[in-house]
Motif scaffolding. Sequence first.
Motif, mmCIF file in Angstrom:
data_model
loop_
_atom_site.group_PDB
_atom_site.id
_atom_site.type_symbol
_atom_site.label_atom_id
_atom_site.label_comp_id
_atom_site.label_asym_id
_atom_site.label_seq_id
_atom_site.Cartn_x
_atom_site.Cartn_y
_atom_site.Cartn_z
ATOM 1 N N TRP A 177 -3.540 6.311 -7.857
ATOM 2 C CA TRP A 177 -3.911 6.014 -6.470
ATOM 3 C C TRP A 177 -5.306 6.546 -6.164
ATOM 4 O O TRP A 177 -6.105 5.865 -5.517
ATOM 5 N N VAL A 178 -5.614 7.749 -6.646
ATOM 6 C CA VAL A 178 -6.953 8.314 -6.429
ATOM 7 C C VAL A 178 -7.992 7.395 -7.076
ATOM 8 O O VAL A 178 -9.020 7.062 -6.463
ATOM 9 N N SER B 264 11.831 5.084 -4.060
ATOM 10 C CA SER B 264 11.088 3.972 -4.649
ATOM 11 C C SER B 264 10.158 4.499 -5.746
ATOM 12 O O SER B 264 9.622 5.590 -5.628
ATOM 13 N N SER B 265 9.950 3.703 -6.802
ATOM 14 C CA SER B 265 8.977 4.141 -7.810
ATOM 15 C C SER B 265 7.628 3.539 -7.462
ATOM 16 O O SER B 265 7.554 2.437 -6.920
ATOM 17 N N PRO B 266 6.543 4.265 -7.760
ATOM 18 C CA PRO B 266 5.207 3.764 -7.426
ATOM 19 C C PRO B 266 4.975 2.394 -8.033
ATOM 20 O O PRO B 266 5.429 2.117 -9.141
ATOM 21 N N GLN C 263 0.817 -1.217 0.000
ATOM 22 C CA GLN C 263 0.000 0.000 0.000
ATOM 23 C C GLN C 263 0.854 1.273 0.000
ATOM 24 O O GLN C 263 0.503 2.259 -0.645
ATOM 25 N N PHE C 264 1.974 1.235 0.709
ATOM 26 C CA PHE C 264 2.896 2.382 0.647
ATOM 27 C C PHE C 264 3.419 2.567 -0.774
ATOM 28 O O PHE C 264 3.521 3.682 -1.281
ATOM 29 N N MET C 265 3.775 1.444 -1.413
ATOM 30 C CA MET C 265 4.330 1.508 -2.764
ATOM 31 C C MET C 265 3.282 2.018 -3.755
ATOM 32 O O MET C 265 3.606 2.754 -4.685
ATOM 33 N N VAL D 151 9.374 4.512 0.638
ATOM 34 C CA VAL D 151 9.455 3.466 1.650
ATOM 35 C C VAL D 151 10.655 2.545 1.407
ATOM 36 O O VAL D 151 11.009 2.250 0.274
ATOM 37 N N MET D 152 11.305 2.162 2.506
ATOM 38 C CA MET D 152 12.307 1.093 2.470
ATOM 39 C C MET D 152 11.962 0.141 3.613
ATOM 40 O O MET D 152 11.002 0.394 4.337
#
Length: 279
Positions: A203-204, A167-169, A101-103, A109-110
């Motif tokens: 994401w939206v 990070s890339s989405p 979900q973060f990605m 995020v790592m």
Amino acid sequence: MKSVAIAGNPNCGKTSLFNNITGANYHVANYPGVTVEKKEAKIKHNGEEFVIVDLPGTYSLSPYSLEEKVARDYVVNEKPDVIINVLDASNLERNLYMFVQFMEMGAPVMAALNMVDVAKLRKINIDIKALGEKLNVPVIETVARENKGTKELLDEVAKFGASQKKSSPLDISYGPDIDEVLVKMETKIKDAGFMTAKYLPRWVALKYLENDEQIVSEGAETGGVHHELSAMAEKLNSHIKTTQKTTAENLIADYRYGYISSILKSVVSHEDSPLDRLY
Ligand code: GDP
Ligand code: MG
């Protein structure tokens, strides 16, 4: 000063890690407007200052509980430079749900792969290099209870925080029905610049399909293409209900878990052991 948020499931070792990083020298307050505790500390690592925040422990970033809402709002509004997602190595599959979900949000995020001692005892072998490659983010092993891996983690946090790309989405497939509508919605959102100051268009769109109350009501206040998106989401949901007897939200969750298990297949192996019975 770079800001670093520590996130993860309840009991994955966030507070232990936070204490290791900060030397247990922190300030306790509440998140604005709610009685959820917020621990915050400033630290110096290799001469660089960081502010570290311990986010509430949650299993997901869908805002059903107060803690989930607080954690997601913090990431959206405060935009930490680095999120350390603490993963319980002995329970990777469930722990990776939040990571995914973060990605999807495109958050920086790592991962700290914590409880590797417990995983070893349970004969769970994790190929950490492969995990990092599959997740496409830095992963550092820690045993927070023994203050192991803290320095290595902070070195990586500093490096990650300074890097441009982070990070890339993550764009995972949620199956043909959802993917098709998702792309159409994403285009509408992009073209209208609808909520794009704050969120990624895809994401939206995903949040409309999941019927995320918070984002949909924020969208209603924004106006713009809100009604079109709601109508598209509703149409897809009734199609999914008829054909698959479920909701887009449930399907999306299933595909997230599918994605996670496809990653873990080539990363985790398990030697059956009598010790398993002890846990
Ligand atoms: P939080 O809920 O995520 O803040 O987790 P805590 O830091 O409170 O840790 C939960 C429990 O797990 C505590 O009893 C910790 O001592 C223990 N713990 C934390 N990290 C590790 C670890 O790497 N290995 C082991 N064996 N236990 C850990
Ligand atoms: Mg805690």
